[in-house]
Design an enzyme around this catalytic site. Structure first.
Site, PDB file in Angstrom:
ATOM      1  N   SER A 177      61.133  50.501  -1.933  1.00 17.84           N
ATOM      2  CA  SER A 177      60.523  49.472  -2.769  1.00 17.84           C
ATOM      3  C   SER A 177      61.377  49.224  -4.017  1.00 17.84           C
ATOM      4  O   SER A 177      62.528  48.814  -3.903  1.00 17.84           O
ATOM      5  CB  SER A 177      59.084  49.878  -3.115  1.00 17.84           C
ATOM      6  OG  SER A 177      58.391  48.812  -3.696  1.00 17.84           O
ATOM      7  N   ASP A 274      54.498  42.490   5.059  1.00 19.29           N
ATOM      8  CA  ASP A 274      54.809  42.870   3.674  1.00 19.29           C
ATOM      9  C   ASP A 274      55.400  41.650   2.994  1.00 19.29           C
ATOM     10  O   ASP A 274      56.281  40.991   3.573  1.00 19.29           O
ATOM     11  CB  ASP A 274      55.811  44.032   3.682  1.00 19.29           C
ATOM     12  CG  ASP A 274      56.234  44.481   2.283  1.00 19.29           C
ATOM     13  OD1 ASP A 274      55.652  44.010   1.290  1.00 19.29           O
ATOM     14  OD2 ASP A 274      57.168  45.307   2.204  1.00 19.29           O
ATOM     15  N   HIS A 304      53.319  46.923   3.166  1.00 22.34           N
ATOM     16  CA  HIS A 304      54.301  47.523   2.258  1.00 22.34           C
ATOM     17  C   HIS A 304      54.234  49.051   2.170  1.00 22.34           C
ATOM     18  O   HIS A 304      55.275  49.708   2.247  1.00 22.34           O
ATOM     19  CB  HIS A 304      54.152  46.911   0.861  1.00 22.34           C
ATOM     20  CG  HIS A 304      55.173  47.389  -0.108  1.00 22.34           C
ATOM     21  ND1 HIS A 304      56.480  46.968  -0.074  1.00 22.34           N
ATOM     22  CD2 HIS A 304      55.087  48.275  -1.133  1.00 22.34           C
ATOM     23  CE1 HIS A 304      57.165  47.557  -1.036  1.00 22.34           C
ATOM     24  NE2 HIS A 304      56.349  48.359  -1.691  1.00 22.34           N
TER      25      HIS A 304
END
Length: 343
Positions: A177, A274, A304
């Site tokens: 991320s 996502d 995600h």
């Protein structure tokens, strides 16, 4: 009314195990962007409920940098004659407004109890892992985290051989991320600094801070957990000045192709459901056009946070999320191959 309901338009596209987990454990969590004021104590809580069992490792050591520190995890077993390969890892923190601090967040070798030298190993590669406790927004905004990332690389190159028995010619970088954002940026910085890397491993990375529901987020605008509202909140905390959004040390997608061409081969893992999927895929395509060898894997039905839920958010009533386990296995295999090819 639930605080985090799954939008009906995406329920049938999501992994069924995730849907069950979400409805049992995430649906009533109040999102941090809805809090009336920022409270750093939120970092003491896990981003998603649950935990997983730790595993033993060889040793854990903490080392101070000028403004922060790193945690070094050495595996069990004998040190290779040429020194350990090293994986420089950047945890996710939802665009640096981290919801959890060093002790509780996601690491390839997650710290559990330093007295027992126990960690939860994510990636099976036989290497030393250096996890960077980079400074966080909103207290420390762009480009502070990038500065910490660059300093951590210099520390590994200059101090690593003597202090942690690593081989400075076998360095890989990776992150998840926002950590994937930092890892991609650091691969570019390393090329600029002429520091050779063998690999970059980017998991659900943030690559383009100009993304919105009008462009890259459109297909997955209704994806659960990491919503457009939440992403904008994170971005505005870390990058409050709009003119910074297109700088390549904030958004690696804007790096010049000549610099991209000097970065190491990459493995990019993205979730099909996502909002960051499109920018991760697009970044991989830009690297390919620059001549970089790239493997991009799309995980069906995955939102995600799917990797984190398998790694350290294991809920005993739901069980391990197989799609997350697949992602971790694939990433570990890619990292292992990269180190083997560099030996």
């Amino acid at each position: 009314m639930p605080h985090n309901p799954i939008d009906p338009s995406v329920v049938d596209r999501l992994d069924p195990e995730y849907v069950a987990f979400h409805n049992a454990h995430l649906v009533d969590i109040i999102p941090p962007e809805r809090a009336p004021v920022w409270d750093p104590k939120i970092r003491d809580l896990p981003a998603v409920p649950g935990t997983s069992e730790p595993r033993e490792v060889g040793s854990i050591q903490d080392f101070n940098l000028s403004k922060t520190n790193v945690r070094v995890v050495t595996p069990k077993g004998d040190r290779p004659a040429s020194g350990w390969p090293v994986f420089l890892w950047f945890h996710g923190g939802m665009l640096f407004t981290s919801l959890v601090a060093l002790q509780t967040h996601l690491y390839p070798n997650r710290w559990m109890d330093p007295r027992k030298h126990q960690l939860r190993n994510i990636f099976p590669a036989k290497c030393v892992t250096v996890s960077v406790n980079y400074r966080l927004a909103p207290e420390d905004k762009y480009p502070v985290a990038v500065e910490d990332a660059v300093e951590s690389l210099h520390w590994v190159v200059n101090n690593g051989p003597k202090e942690i028995s690593i081989n400075p010619n076998r360095i890989a970088v990776g992150g998840s991320s926002s950590g994937g954002n930092l890892a991609a940026i650091l691969a570019l910085k390393a090329a600029e600094l002429k520091i050779p890397l063998v690999f970059q491993l980017l998991i659900v990375p943030v690559c383009d801070n100009t993304a919105s529901v009008e462009n890259l987020w459109k297909e997955n605008a209704n994806a659960p957990w990491l919503t457009p509202v939440r992403m904008e909140w994170f971005k505005n905390n870390y990058l409050p000045n709009k003119e910074d959004w297109t700088k390549w040390d904030a958004s690696p997608a804007f790096a010049p192709i000549e610099l991209m061409a000097k970065t190491p081969k990459a493995w990019i893992g993205v979730g099909e459901i996502d909002i960051l999927m499109a920018e991760g895929i697009e970044y991989g395509e830009k690297l390919k056009r620059a001549g970089v060898e790239v493997e991009t894997v799309i995980y069906p039905g995955a939102p995600h946070p799917i990797m984190a839920m398998d790694v350290w958010m294991h809920c005993r009533t739901v069980g391990v999320l197989q799609v997350g386990r697949n992602m971790i296995a694939d990433a570990g295999d890619a990292l292992t191959r990269a180190f083997a090819e560099s030996s």
